[in-house]
Design an enzyme around this catalytic site. Structure first.
Site, mmCIF file in Angstrom:
data_model
loop_
_atom_site.group_PDB
_atom_site.id
_atom_site.type_symbol
_atom_site.label_atom_id
_atom_site.label_comp_id
_atom_site.label_asym_id
_atom_site.label_seq_id
_atom_site.Cartn_x
_atom_site.Cartn_y
_atom_site.Cartn_z
ATOM 1 N N CYS A 17 -4.959 1.173 -7.427
ATOM 2 C CA CYS A 17 -5.748 0.038 -7.891
ATOM 3 C C CYS A 17 -5.428 -0.176 -9.370
ATOM 4 O O CYS A 17 -5.341 0.785 -10.129
ATOM 5 C CB CYS A 17 -7.233 0.359 -7.708
ATOM 6 S SG CYS A 17 -8.333 -0.913 -8.320
ATOM 7 N N LEU A 18 -5.266 -1.427 -9.761
ATOM 8 C CA LEU A 18 -4.924 -1.713 -11.161
ATOM 9 C C LEU A 18 -6.039 -1.294 -12.117
ATOM 10 O O LEU A 18 -5.796 -1.072 -13.289
ATOM 11 C CB LEU A 18 -4.605 -3.205 -11.338
ATOM 12 C CG LEU A 18 -3.351 -3.697 -10.592
ATOM 13 C CD1 LEU A 18 -3.217 -5.204 -10.726
ATOM 14 C CD2 LEU A 18 -2.099 -2.996 -11.083
ATOM 15 N N GLY A 70 -2.706 -7.046 -5.096
ATOM 16 C CA GLY A 70 -3.977 -7.742 -4.948
ATOM 17 C C GLY A 70 -4.804 -7.584 -6.206
ATOM 18 O O GLY A 70 -4.627 -6.625 -6.962
ATOM 19 N N GLN A 83 -12.078 -7.672 -11.547
ATOM 20 C CA GLN A 83 -11.132 -6.775 -12.219
ATOM 21 C C GLN A 83 -10.601 -7.380 -13.515
ATOM 22 O O GLN A 83 -9.989 -6.675 -14.314
ATOM 23 C CB GLN A 83 -9.949 -6.474 -11.287
ATOM 24 C CG GLN A 83 -10.319 -5.564 -10.136
ATOM 25 C CD GLN A 83 -9.079 -5.177 -9.364
ATOM 26 O OE1 GLN A 83 -8.649 -5.891 -8.472
ATOM 27 N NE2 GLN A 83 -8.480 -4.058 -9.740
ATOM 28 N N HIS A 95 -9.578 -3.617 0.547
ATOM 29 C CA HIS A 95 -9.667 -3.063 -0.810
ATOM 30 C C HIS A 95 -10.180 -4.126 -1.798
ATOM 31 O O HIS A 95 -11.099 -3.870 -2.576
ATOM 32 C CB HIS A 95 -8.270 -2.569 -1.217
ATOM 33 C CG HIS A 95 -8.168 -2.059 -2.620
ATOM 34 N ND1 HIS A 95 -7.889 -0.750 -2.920
ATOM 35 C CD2 HIS A 95 -8.308 -2.697 -3.817
ATOM 36 C CE1 HIS A 95 -7.860 -0.607 -4.245
ATOM 37 N NE2 HIS A 95 -8.112 -1.770 -4.809
ATOM 38 N N GLU A 96 -9.604 -5.328 -1.728
ATOM 39 C CA GLU A 96 -9.991 -6.377 -2.687
ATOM 40 C C GLU A 96 -11.398 -6.894 -2.414
ATOM 41 O O GLU A 96 -12.164 -7.167 -3.339
ATOM 42 C CB GLU A 96 -8.988 -7.541 -2.663
ATOM 43 C CG GLU A 96 -7.557 -7.173 -3.027
ATOM 44 C CD GLU A 96 -7.430 -6.377 -4.308
ATOM 45 O OE1 GLU A 96 -8.277 -6.513 -5.210
ATOM 46 O OE2 GLU A 96 -6.490 -5.561 -4.398
ATOM 47 N N HIS A 107 -14.001 -4.780 -3.865
ATOM 48 C CA HIS A 107 -14.199 -5.024 -5.302
ATOM 49 C C HIS A 107 -15.304 -6.053 -5.528
ATOM 50 O O HIS A 107 -16.119 -5.909 -6.432
ATOM 51 C CB HIS A 107 -12.915 -5.558 -5.952
ATOM 52 C CG HIS A 107 -11.960 -4.492 -6.405
ATOM 53 N ND1 HIS A 107 -12.325 -3.503 -7.280
ATOM 54 C CD2 HIS A 107 -10.657 -4.269 -6.121
ATOM 55 C CE1 HIS A 107 -11.281 -2.720 -7.520
ATOM 56 N NE2 HIS A 107 -10.251 -3.157 -6.820
HETATM 57 CO CO CO Z 1 -8.342 -2.474 -6.771
#
Ligand code: CO
Length: 333
Positions: free
Chosen positions: A259-260, A212, A217, A301-302, A305
């Protein structure tokens, strides 16, 4: 000098310039220094006007000096407002020292009346015409997140914006915490550019083996997310525009999350097991869906963000600090 010229050079800086500036109030400290720095930077760069956002300050301050006859005669405008404009329009070339290599012809009212405060908080009015009027409008626009290229034809403007944003990269919690803490703005129309950005996000997500990715991000403060948990081992991307969680189950489960933007780390996070989500898909259709398992976790989670929230916020301070330390170390090596 405390402040420096801020450039519009990527999506982060563009979204910074898109934010509305706050009015100056009598209690504000350091306003004198901000104004001095603005004037110095303006003169140094041979500019005729500056807004405070151009030195990275979201305050409603503008300085102008056309330097007619090569004499310095600055006007400092605190909390300026356009009171009225003429019907008559002029078209002049506009550019900004904050944006390299862009000049556009912009049509604006030829005459304006401005109301503002001077540095002693006394009310003033200023009637201006031609270049001064254009310059005032150009700088005051900045205070509302508006840029001079917003006035040109869509196609030309999109090219400029794409050029600024073309370099989409994953942002991390050490170098780019501001954009990751930004509450993203709803998307009003889903146009070609939105689709291009979503495609690019997907490409970046797959390239980083993520499941995701939220727009902020990669530096875009917009409410959009791409997800692909590849349920049967096959690519099955979902694009979510303006997504909203409308229901959470009472039942929580704990599971490992990464998380990226927090590279090389993961931790156990407790979240509701199931959620209901509403969103607009890439074809502008409203979708309502219920999810559980990995998809429910990923959605939460997304969507976090988009409100500036990161999974490490759910951890104890001790764990969070350990992760931040680890990410820092990783980025330095
Ligand atoms: Co993330």
């Amino acid at each position: 000098m405390k402040y420096q010229l801020k450039k519009i050079c990527d999506s982060d800086s563009l979204s910074f310039f898109r934010q509305k500036s706050e009015p100056v109030t009598k209690g504000d400290k350091g306003i004198g220094e901000i104004i001095d720095n603005m004037l110095a930077i303006m003169y140094k760069n041979n500019a005729i006007g500056m807004a405070a956002v151009m030195i990275g300050i979201h305050k409603r301050i503008v300085v102008i000096d056309l330097q007619e006859n090569n004499r310095k005669k600055p006007i400092v405008l605190v909390n300026p407002e356009v009171v009225s404009v003429s019907d008559e329009i002029i078209e002049l070339d506009e550019a900004s020292i904050s944006l390299d290599n862009v000049t556009c012809k912009v049509k604006r009212p030829k005459d304006v009346k401005i109301k503002y405060l001077n540095t002693n908080f006394e009310e003033h009015e200023l009637s201006a015409s031609s270049l001064l009027a254009v310059c005032l409008q150009h700088e005051i626009d900045y205070l509302d997140g508006k840029l001079f290229f917003d006035y040109i034809a869509d196609e030309e403007r999109n090219k400029i914006i794409l050029a600024i944003e073309s370099d989409l990269k994953i942002k991390n919690i050490i170098d780019d915490i501001d954009i990751l803490r930004t509450k993203c703005e709803p998307i009003k129309t889903i146009d070609e550019k939105t689709k291009q950005e979503l495609d690019k996000m997907l490409e970046i997500m797959y390239g980083s083996n993520g499941v995701g990715l939220a727009a902020n991000q990669v530096g875009l403060a917009k409410r959009m997310v791409v997800i692909d948990i590849q349920p049967d081992g096959k690519k099955q991307p979902v694009f979510l525009i303006n997504p909203k969680i409308t229901w959470y189950s009472d039942n929580y489960i704990e599971s490992e999350e990464g998380c990226l933007s927090v590279p090389g780390c993961s931790a156990e996070v407790k979240r509701p097991e199931k959620v209901k989500v509403e969103y607009t898909n890439i074809n502008s259709e409203k979708v309502v869906t219920e999810a559980d398992g990995l998809l429910a976790r990923c959605l939460q989670h997304e969507l976090d963000h988009l409100d500036g929230k990161i999974y490490i916020d759910y951890l104890s301070k001790l764990k969070r600090d350990m992760i931040i330390k680890k990410v820092k170390k990783q980025l330095n090596t």
